[in-house]
Design an enzyme around this catalytic site. Sequence first.
Site, PDB file in Angstrom:
ATOM      1  N   SER A  91       0.782  -1.224  -0.054  1.00  0.00           N
ATOM      2  CA  SER A  91       0.079  -0.143   0.009  1.00  0.00           C
ATOM      3  C   SER A  91       0.887   1.128   0.106  1.00  0.00           C
ATOM      4  O   SER A  91       2.102   1.229   0.003  1.00  0.00           O
ATOM      5  CB  SER A  91      -1.035   0.002   1.411  1.00  0.00           C
ATOM      6  OG  SER A  91      -1.842   0.931   1.017  1.00  0.00           O
ATOM      7  N   VAL A 124       0.893   4.019   2.590  1.00  0.00           N
ATOM      8  CA  VAL A 124       0.613   4.547   3.735  1.00  0.00           C
ATOM      9  C   VAL A 124       1.946   4.783   4.941  1.00  0.00           C
ATOM     10  O   VAL A 124       2.916   3.844   4.549  1.00  0.00           O
ATOM     11  CB  VAL A 124      -0.650   3.735   4.152  1.00  0.00           C
ATOM     12  CG1 VAL A 124      -0.049   2.596   4.651  1.00  0.00           C
ATOM     13  CG2 VAL A 124      -1.357   4.653   5.467  1.00  0.00           C
ATOM     14  N   ILE A 142       6.460   2.389   6.880  1.00  0.00           N
ATOM     15  CA  ILE A 142       6.156   3.194   5.574  1.00  0.00           C
ATOM     16  C   ILE A 142       6.111   2.022   4.297  1.00  0.00           C
ATOM     17  O   ILE A 142       6.978   1.556   4.138  1.00  0.00           O
ATOM     18  CB  ILE A 142       7.252   4.235   5.347  1.00  0.00           C
ATOM     19  CG1 ILE A 142       7.474   5.114   6.718  1.00  0.00           C
ATOM     20  CG2 ILE A 142       7.034   4.848   4.084  1.00  0.00           C
ATOM     21  CD1 ILE A 142       8.709   5.946   6.519  1.00  0.00           C
ATOM     22  N   GLU A 143       4.874   2.063   4.170  1.00  0.00           N
ATOM     23  CA  GLU A 143       4.415   1.139   2.723  1.00  0.00           C
ATOM     24  C   GLU A 143       4.618   2.168   1.783  1.00  0.00           C
ATOM     25  O   GLU A 143       3.851   3.139   1.396  1.00  0.00           O
ATOM     26  CB  GLU A 143       3.055   0.835   3.106  1.00  0.00           C
ATOM     27  CG  GLU A 143       3.044  -0.286   4.117  1.00  0.00           C
ATOM     28  CD  GLU A 143       2.403  -1.386   4.023  1.00  0.00           C
ATOM     29  OE1 GLU A 143       2.124  -2.002   2.851  1.00  0.00           O
ATOM     30  OE2 GLU A 143       2.296  -2.227   4.929  1.00  0.00           O
ATOM     31  N   LEU A 144       5.611   1.794   0.847  1.00  0.00           N
ATOM     32  CA  LEU A 144       5.946   2.708  -0.298  1.00  0.00           C
ATOM     33  C   LEU A 144       5.108   2.469  -1.510  1.00  0.00           C
ATOM     34  O   LEU A 144       5.476   3.234  -2.438  1.00  0.00           O
ATOM     35  CB  LEU A 144       7.470   2.386  -0.734  1.00  0.00           C
ATOM     36  CG  LEU A 144       8.606   3.030   0.425  1.00  0.00           C
ATOM     37  CD1 LEU A 144       9.773   2.647  -0.078  1.00  0.00           C
ATOM     38  CD2 LEU A 144       8.173   4.588   0.696  1.00  0.00           C
TER      39      LEU A 144
END
Length: 120
Positions: free
Chosen positions: A2, A4, A89-91
């Site tokens: 994701s 987010v 941290i989803e990039l």
Amino acid sequence: GSLVVNYPFDDDEQGIAIYSKSPDDAVFQKLALAYSKENAKMYQGSPCKDMYPTEYFPHGITNGAQWYNVPGGMQDWNYLHTNCFEVTIELGCVKYPKAEELPKYWEQNRRSLLQFMKQV
């Protein structure tokens, strides 16, 4: 994947997806927002419409347990046992992007990373 910034707690006493506020919730929100504000697509909050059409993260951040419950997660353990303030941290929506797409990821996150480091 994701797009987010997820912050503690990732778990709650009931084991369900519900907001699980840590004692330092305001600090975690500030750290998460510092990152997401510099990534326009993340900050909009609906990054993976093709994969998850109903998923929405206000300002590109979420409390981990509110998103989905993860008992025994690393960021919670580090926070509780070592006083390390950790966020996840989803990039991007694609977990394994092609090598030629990496420069795009760098440009989307360069300013976010610098802003995140300034929070120290």
